[in-house]
Design a protein around this motif. Structure first.
Motif, PDB file in Angstrom:
ATOM      1  N   LYS A 126       8.352 -12.102  -7.240  1.00 52.20           N
ATOM      2  CA  LYS A 126       8.448 -12.924  -8.257  1.00 52.20           C
ATOM      3  C   LYS A 126       7.164 -13.021  -9.141  1.00 52.20           C
ATOM      4  N   GLY A 127       7.651 -12.819 -10.536  1.00 49.84           N
ATOM      5  CA  GLY A 127       6.627 -12.868 -11.368  1.00 49.84           C
ATOM      6  C   GLY A 127       5.645 -11.563 -11.878  1.00 49.84           C
ATOM      7  N   SER A 178       7.332 -11.005 -15.384  1.00 55.24           N
ATOM      8  CA  SER A 178       7.138 -12.249 -16.185  1.00 55.24           C
ATOM      9  C   SER A 178       5.795 -12.957 -16.322  1.00 55.24           C
ATOM     10  N   ASP A 214       8.877 -26.965  -5.537  1.00 58.80           N
ATOM     11  CA  ASP A 214       7.664 -27.122  -6.255  1.00 58.80           C
ATOM     12  C   ASP A 214       6.811 -28.100  -5.565  1.00 58.80           C
ATOM     13  N   ASN A 258       5.295 -14.956 -13.937  1.00 57.81           N
ATOM     14  CA  ASN A 258       5.498 -16.355 -13.331  1.00 57.81           C
ATOM     15  C   ASN A 258       5.593 -16.486 -11.803  1.00 57.81           C
ATOM     16  N   TYR A 259       4.282 -16.083 -11.204  1.00 60.09           N
ATOM     17  CA  TYR A 259       4.156 -16.015  -9.890  1.00 60.09           C
ATOM     18  C   TYR A 259       4.409 -17.416  -9.051  1.00 60.09           C
ATOM     19  N   GLN A 260       4.731 -17.426  -8.109  1.00 60.21           N
ATOM     20  CA  GLN A 260       4.578 -18.677  -7.334  1.00 60.21           C
ATOM     21  C   GLN A 260       3.920 -18.469  -5.988  1.00 60.21           C
ATOM     22  N   PRO A 301       3.845 -22.902  -8.702  1.00 58.43           N
ATOM     23  CA  PRO A 301       4.547 -21.851  -9.555  1.00 58.43           C
ATOM     24  C   PRO A 301       3.268 -21.804 -10.852  1.00 58.43           C
ATOM     25  N   ASP A 302       3.458 -20.473 -11.528  1.00 56.80           N
ATOM     26  CA  ASP A 302       2.695 -20.401 -12.613  1.00 56.80           C
ATOM     27  C   ASP A 302       3.326 -20.749 -13.818  1.00 56.80           C
ATOM     28  N   GLY A 303       4.857 -20.663 -13.591  1.00 58.79           N
ATOM     29  CA  GLY A 303       5.672 -20.939 -14.798  1.00 58.79           C
ATOM     30  C   GLY A 303       7.117 -21.187 -14.388  1.00 58.79           C
ATOM     31  N   PRO A 304       7.995 -21.134 -15.425  1.00 62.61           N
ATOM     32  CA  PRO A 304       9.266 -21.332 -14.993  1.00 62.61           C
ATOM     33  C   PRO A 304       9.886 -20.437 -13.636  1.00 62.61           C
TER      34      PRO A 304
END
Length: 218
Positions: free
Chosen positions: A60-61, A64, A21, A66-68, A88-91
């Motif tokens: 990824k995402g 979900s 992160d 939750n993009y990075q 990150p957009d989320g977990p």
């Protein structure tokens, strides 16, 4: 700068990617990339991995949300591992946790806790708004709404002034900390991020620099 062709992929054409992160510097996950997924990652600016279990690429995402978003990609000294720094957009974890690394196996008794930052505090405050916790003061503020939050910001401003006027350094630090916390609550309530504030301050720095240059040329 190193070229993708110079990286050392293993016998299966994979290279480990340690995802970090950008704000907290916490490790989010360890995944794998092949040459194609790395090229997609660079092109899209989003992490794309190779699933060893499904034997296919996955962005990824994509399902979900939750993009990075890529900040930087750095190879290690041997060129056989990558550090991928992201916003990150989320977990990161499919179990819904911020990081995949949440299960402590060993920790030294006197070890310091996770390094504090305004960003980690902001994330905690945001979590209290989205996932309300009974008995939480932060959740209480969000439930009461903007008027209550603004009232607290005003009260804390007054406390800072009183402590500063008294020339009490310790008390001023304490009251400023209270003010910063309540301002972060207000920011979360209004959808304002720390990055928004940084950008505004950076723009003022640029303006100040221009004014200084103009004065020097006169």
């Amino acid at each position: 700068m190193i070229n993708i062709d110079e990286l050392k992929f293993d016998e299966k054409g994979l290279i480990p990617a340690i995802v970090v992160d950008n704000k907290t510097r916490r490790v989010l996950t360890l995944a794998y990339m092949n040459k194609e997924s790395l090229e997609i990652t660079i092109k899209k600016g989003l992490t794309c991995f190779y699933s060893r279990s499904r034997q296919e690429l996955w962005l990824k995402g994509e399902t979900s949300g939750n993009y990075q978003h890529i900040v930087s990609i750095t190879a290690d000294c041997d060129g056989d591992a990558l550090e991928v720094v992201v916003e990150p957009d989320g977990p990161a974890c499919h179990k819904g946790t911020f990081s995949c690394f949440e299960q402590t196996i060993f920790k030294k008794d006197n070890a310091e806790s996770e390094e504090f930052s305004l960003e980690t505090l902001a994330k905690l405050i945001e979590g209290r708004k989205t996932d309300k916790k009974e008995g939480s003061y932060t959740t209480y503020l969000f439930e009461k709404g903007i008027d209550k939050i603004l009232k607290k910001v005003g009260e804390e401003c007054t406390e800072v002034i009183i402590a500063g006027k008294a020339d009490d350094k310790a008390e001023t630090i304490y009251e400023i900390s209270d003010l910063v916390y309540h301002v972060l609550v207000l920011m979360t309530e209004m959808g304002i991020s720390i990055d928004d504030i940084k950008k505004e301050l950076a723009s003022r720095h640029v303006i100040d620099h221009k004014v200084k240059q103009e004065k020097m040329t006169k």
